[in-house]
Design a protein around this motif. Structure first.
Motif, PDB file in Angstrom:
ATOM      1  N   LYS A 107       0.836  -1.190   0.000  1.00 58.84           N
ATOM      2  CA  LYS A 107       0.000   0.000   0.000  1.00 58.84           C
ATOM      3  C   LYS A 107       0.882   1.254   0.000  1.00 58.84           C
ATOM      4  O   LYS A 107       1.835   1.358   0.771  1.00 58.84           O
ATOM      5  CB  LYS A 107      -0.913   0.002   1.226  1.00 58.84           C
ATOM      6  N   GLY A 108       0.580   2.213  -0.916  1.00 58.05           N
ATOM      7  CA  GLY A 108       1.341   3.451  -1.018  1.00 58.05           C
ATOM      8  C   GLY A 108       2.507   3.385  -1.973  1.00 58.05           C
ATOM      9  O   GLY A 108       3.183   4.408  -2.208  1.00 58.05           O
ATOM     10  N   GLN A 109       2.748   2.214  -2.575  1.00 58.95           N
ATOM     11  CA  GLN A 109       3.858   2.072  -3.512  1.00 58.95           C
ATOM     12  C   GLN A 109       3.490   2.674  -4.873  1.00 58.95           C
ATOM     13  O   GLN A 109       2.344   2.608  -5.314  1.00 58.95           O
ATOM     14  CB  GLN A 109       4.217   0.588  -3.664  1.00 58.95           C
ATOM     15  N   LEU A 110       4.492   3.272  -5.578  1.00 58.27           N
ATOM     16  CA  LEU A 110       4.269   3.893  -6.882  1.00 58.27           C
ATOM     17  C   LEU A 110       3.954   2.846  -7.934  1.00 58.27           C
ATOM     18  O   LEU A 110       4.682   1.860  -8.082  1.00 58.27           O
ATOM     19  CB  LEU A 110       5.508   4.692  -7.309  1.00 58.27           C
ATOM     20  N   LEU A 111       2.867   3.072  -8.683  1.00 59.41           N
ATOM     21  CA  LEU A 111       2.477   2.161  -9.745  1.00 59.41           C
ATOM     22  C   LEU A 111       2.692   2.755 -11.140  1.00 59.41           C
ATOM     23  O   LEU A 111       3.039   2.033 -12.075  1.00 59.41           O
ATOM     24  CB  LEU A 111       1.002   1.775  -9.601  1.00 59.41           C
ATOM     25  N   ALA A 112       2.445   4.058 -11.272  1.00 62.92           N
ATOM     26  CA  ALA A 112       2.525   4.668 -12.604  1.00 62.92           C
ATOM     27  C   ALA A 112       2.655   6.192 -12.476  1.00 62.92           C
ATOM     28  O   ALA A 112       2.413   6.774 -11.398  1.00 62.92           O
ATOM     29  CB  ALA A 112       1.278   4.313 -13.417  1.00 62.92           C
ATOM     30  N   ARG A 113       3.039   6.837 -13.599  1.00 61.54           N
ATOM     31  CA  ARG A 113       3.011   8.298 -13.711  1.00 61.54           C
ATOM     32  C   ARG A 113       2.204   8.651 -14.949  1.00 61.54           C
ATOM     33  O   ARG A 113       2.406   8.055 -16.023  1.00 61.54           O
ATOM     34  CB  ARG A 113       4.422   8.884 -13.794  1.00 61.54           C
ATOM     35  N   ILE A 114       1.300   9.606 -14.796  1.00 58.54           N
ATOM     36  CA  ILE A 114       0.377  10.009 -15.862  1.00 58.54           C
ATOM     37  C   ILE A 114       0.549  11.498 -16.148  1.00 58.54           C
ATOM     38  O   ILE A 114       0.608  12.313 -15.217  1.00 58.54           O
ATOM     39  CB  ILE A 114      -1.091   9.730 -15.472  1.00 58.54           C
ATOM     40  N   GLU A 115       0.596  11.850 -17.457  1.00 56.97           N
ATOM     41  CA  GLU A 115       0.604  13.278 -17.852  1.00 56.97           C
ATOM     42  C   GLU A 115      -0.832  13.695 -18.127  1.00 56.97           C
ATOM     43  O   GLU A 115      -1.476  13.172 -19.052  1.00 56.97           O
ATOM     44  CB  GLU A 115       1.459  13.483 -19.095  1.00 56.97           C
ATOM     45  N   SER A 116      -1.350  14.604 -17.304  1.00 54.71           N
ATOM     46  CA  SER A 116      -2.740  15.042 -17.443  1.00 54.71           C
ATOM     47  C   SER A 116      -2.967  15.698 -18.796  1.00 54.71           C
ATOM     48  O   SER A 116      -2.188  16.558 -19.224  1.00 54.71           O
ATOM     49  CB  SER A 116      -3.097  16.017 -16.326  1.00 54.71           C
ATOM     50  N   SER A 117      -4.045  15.317 -19.469  1.00 56.99           N
ATOM     51  CA  SER A 117      -4.376  15.898 -20.770  1.00 56.99           C
ATOM     52  C   SER A 117      -4.773  17.365 -20.656  1.00 56.99           C
ATOM     53  O   SER A 117      -4.618  18.141 -21.607  1.00 56.99           O
ATOM     54  CB  SER A 117      -5.520  15.111 -21.428  1.00 56.99           C
ATOM     55  N   GLU A 118      -5.259  17.785 -19.490  1.00 58.11           N
ATOM     56  CA  GLU A 118      -5.692  19.173 -19.309  1.00 58.11           C
ATOM     57  C   GLU A 118      -4.543  20.062 -18.852  1.00 58.11           C
ATOM     58  O   GLU A 118      -4.287  21.116 -19.440  1.00 58.11           O
ATOM     59  CB  GLU A 118      -6.838  19.229 -18.297  1.00 58.11           C
ATOM     60  N   SER A 119      -3.853  19.670 -17.804  1.00 61.92           N
ATOM     61  CA  SER A 119      -2.813  20.540 -17.232  1.00 61.92           C
ATOM     62  C   SER A 119      -1.423  20.249 -17.786  1.00 61.92           C
ATOM     63  O   SER A 119      -0.485  21.033 -17.588  1.00 61.92           O
ATOM     64  CB  SER A 119      -2.781  20.377 -15.712  1.00 61.92           C
ATOM     65  N   TYR A 154       1.506  13.419 -12.815  1.00 62.30           N
ATOM     66  CA  TYR A 154       1.165  13.089 -11.422  1.00 62.30           C
ATOM     67  C   TYR A 154       1.341  11.593 -11.190  1.00 62.30           C
ATOM     68  O   TYR A 154       1.206  10.780 -12.108  1.00 62.30           O
ATOM     69  CB  TYR A 154      -0.269  13.531 -11.089  1.00 62.30           C
ATOM     70  N   PRO A 155       1.643  11.236  -9.945  1.00 60.03           N
ATOM     71  CA  PRO A 155       1.864   9.812  -9.638  1.00 60.03           C
ATOM     72  C   PRO A 155       0.556   9.081  -9.307  1.00 60.03           C
ATOM     73  O   PRO A 155      -0.409   9.687  -8.847  1.00 60.03           O
ATOM     74  CB  PRO A 155       2.784   9.865  -8.426  1.00 60.03           C
ATOM     75  N   VAL A 156       0.585   7.758  -9.519  1.00 61.04           N
ATOM     76  CA  VAL A 156      -0.518   6.883  -9.110  1.00 61.04           C
ATOM     77  C   VAL A 156       0.052   5.855  -8.132  1.00 61.04           C
ATOM     78  O   VAL A 156       0.992   5.121  -8.476  1.00 61.04           O
ATOM     79  CB  VAL A 156      -1.151   6.161 -10.312  1.00 61.04           C
ATOM     80  N   TYR A 157      -0.492   5.813  -6.910  1.00 65.63           N
ATOM     81  CA  TYR A 157      -0.011   4.924  -5.864  1.00 65.63           C
ATOM     82  C   TYR A 157      -1.012   3.787  -5.616  1.00 65.63           C
ATOM     83  O   TYR A 157      -2.220   3.935  -5.834  1.00 65.63           O
ATOM     84  CB  TYR A 157       0.223   5.693  -4.559  1.00 65.63           C
ATOM     85  N   SER A 158      -0.487   2.697  -5.104  1.00 67.05           N
ATOM     86  CA  SER A 158      -1.351   1.551  -4.810  1.00 67.05           C
ATOM     87  C   SER A 158      -2.172   1.837  -3.553  1.00 67.05           C
ATOM     88  O   SER A 158      -1.616   2.171  -2.512  1.00 67.05           O
ATOM     89  CB  SER A 158      -0.514   0.284  -4.596  1.00 67.05           C
TER      90      SER A 158
END
Length: 412
Positions: free
Chosen positions: A208-220, A224-228
């Protein structure tokens, strides 16, 4: 004691230590005599001789409970049994002493009482005839053997005590391991955007809390990171670098320790198997996995098998039991406490009886049982053994083999 008696006059055949006989003209005064060899009489009984006087000891079982029948003779000829006063005292391996008086009937003295199995005693026979007192003492072991403590331990013999037990009636069911509905977590992107990084593959364990992915927001256009949100194992990964994350889960994470067994219940058992009953979960080869409790019936059944489905939680901390594994269940549908029971695995055949082997130090002796209710673990005892008696709960087959090998059981 067994209640159906074998047809035919049965005679006690004794495995003896040397027999001492004595007589005197003065009543109640014993004088040691010479040891006598074992001899059979015309009624296939054991002959006890003192001079020209003798008695033939038999145990009679023709349509009646076992009883002593003793035939007195002088110089090999029958004498009036009314002229003989006879008593027989028996001492068992457990120290119990039984004394039998006798009544003359035609040409025989009949013991007043039942000779309870096993017919394994130390005997003292006292006959008074024409003012002379005759005494014989001898042993008659049956279904008995001696095993020293180290050999018993090496043979897997385990001693327990006869007493009250709870006997459960069970129903057997088959099931399959499934993940609990709460064991699955879907991880989505917070905002739609391009996947810039993924860190885990299918089968990886994450905390829990481990990094899973990074996403570039289409709007901004910010990354941002995505954590478990939970700890578990990656069951699905639905995104790679360059993909666009939208409303589909990027990852599916499952908790392999959160499992249950879904059992199939056939229609004939629907009135018996109910939520809340205990179930022993086993492998298909009978090894116990866990004890659990049945939950409620699932809304849908197994249409292919024509069964209802019920779920039982399966402790699975190490994740050993994977979804799809078949397991067996024993559902306890009723339970009753009985005053006396022995372990079912302790039961052994002996002649036409079912027995356990009572334990007295290094000595073991058969106890003929009348049995009641039975489960795979415990069997109710109605008669044949005293409360508090120690017996071989495990390893009884070794004792049976030893008795059969030594010939310590005699025909009856």
């Amino acid at each position: 004691m067994k209640t159906n008696w074998k047809i035919g006059a049965a005679v006690a055949v004794f495995l003896l230590v040397p027999m001492a006989a004595c007589s005197t003209d003065v009543p109640n005064e014993a004088v040691e005599g010479e040891a006598a060899e074992e001899e059979k009489g015309p009624h296939r009984g054991k002959m006890l001789r003192d001079g020209d006087f003798a008695v033939e000891m038999t145990v009679f079982e023709d349509g009646v409970p076992p009883e002593f029948r003793v035939y007195p003779t002088r110089d090999g000829k029958p004498i009036d049994p009314k002229t003989v006063k006879l008593t027989v005292t028996l001492k068992r391996l457990d120290g119990e002493i039984e004394k039998f008086a006798f009544k003359a009937e035609k040409d025989v003295l009949v013991g007043q009482g039942v000779v309870v199995e096993p017919h394994s005693f130390d005997y003292e026979v006292v006959a008074v005839e024409n003012g002379k007192r005759h005494v014989w003492k001898y042993s008659s072991p049956e279904g008995q053997t001696k095993i020293n403590a180290s050999a018993a331990k090496d043979g897997g013999i385990v001693i327990e005590t006869v007493g009250p037990q709870t006997i459960s009636e069970t129903r057997e069911v088959e099931g399959v391991v499934q993940l609990n509905t709460t064991a699955r977590s879907e991880v989505r992107a917070q905002f739609p955007g391009k996947v810039m990084q993924v860190t885990k593959a299918v089968g990886d364990y994450v905390k829990k809390g481990q990094l899973l992915a990074r996403i570039e927001s289409s709007e901004s256009l910010q990354i941002y990171p995505v954590y478990s949100p939970v700890s578990g194992v990656v069951a699905e990964r639905n995104a790679n670098v360059g993909n666009v994350a939208y409303d589909q889960p990027i990852y599916v994470i499952t908790d392999p320790s959160s499992t249950s067994v879904v059992f199939n219940i056939f229609p004939r058992d629907l009135g018996t198997i109910r939520p809340g009953q205990k179930v022993i979960i086993e492998t298909l080869d009978g090894k116990i996995v866990a004890e659990s409790t049945l939950g409620g019936y699932l809304p849908e059944g197994n249409a292919a098998a024509g069964t209802a489905l019920v779920r039982a939680n399966l402790p699975n901390r190490d994740g050993r039991w994977r979804p799809g594994i078949a397991l067996h269940g024993k559902v306890m549908v009723s339970a009753v406490t009985v005053p006396l029971a022995v372990r079912t695995e302790a039961l052994q055949p002996f002649r036409d009886f079912t027995v356990v082997y009572a334990n007295f130090g290094e000595m073991y002796e058969a106890r003929m049982l009348e049995l009641g209710r039975k489960s795979s673990e415990w069997t109710e005892v109605l008669s044949g053994i005293k409360p508090g008696t120690k017996y071989a709960a495990k390893g009884s087959f070794l004792i049976r083999q030893d008795i059969e090998k030594s010939g310590a059981s005699h025909d009856h």
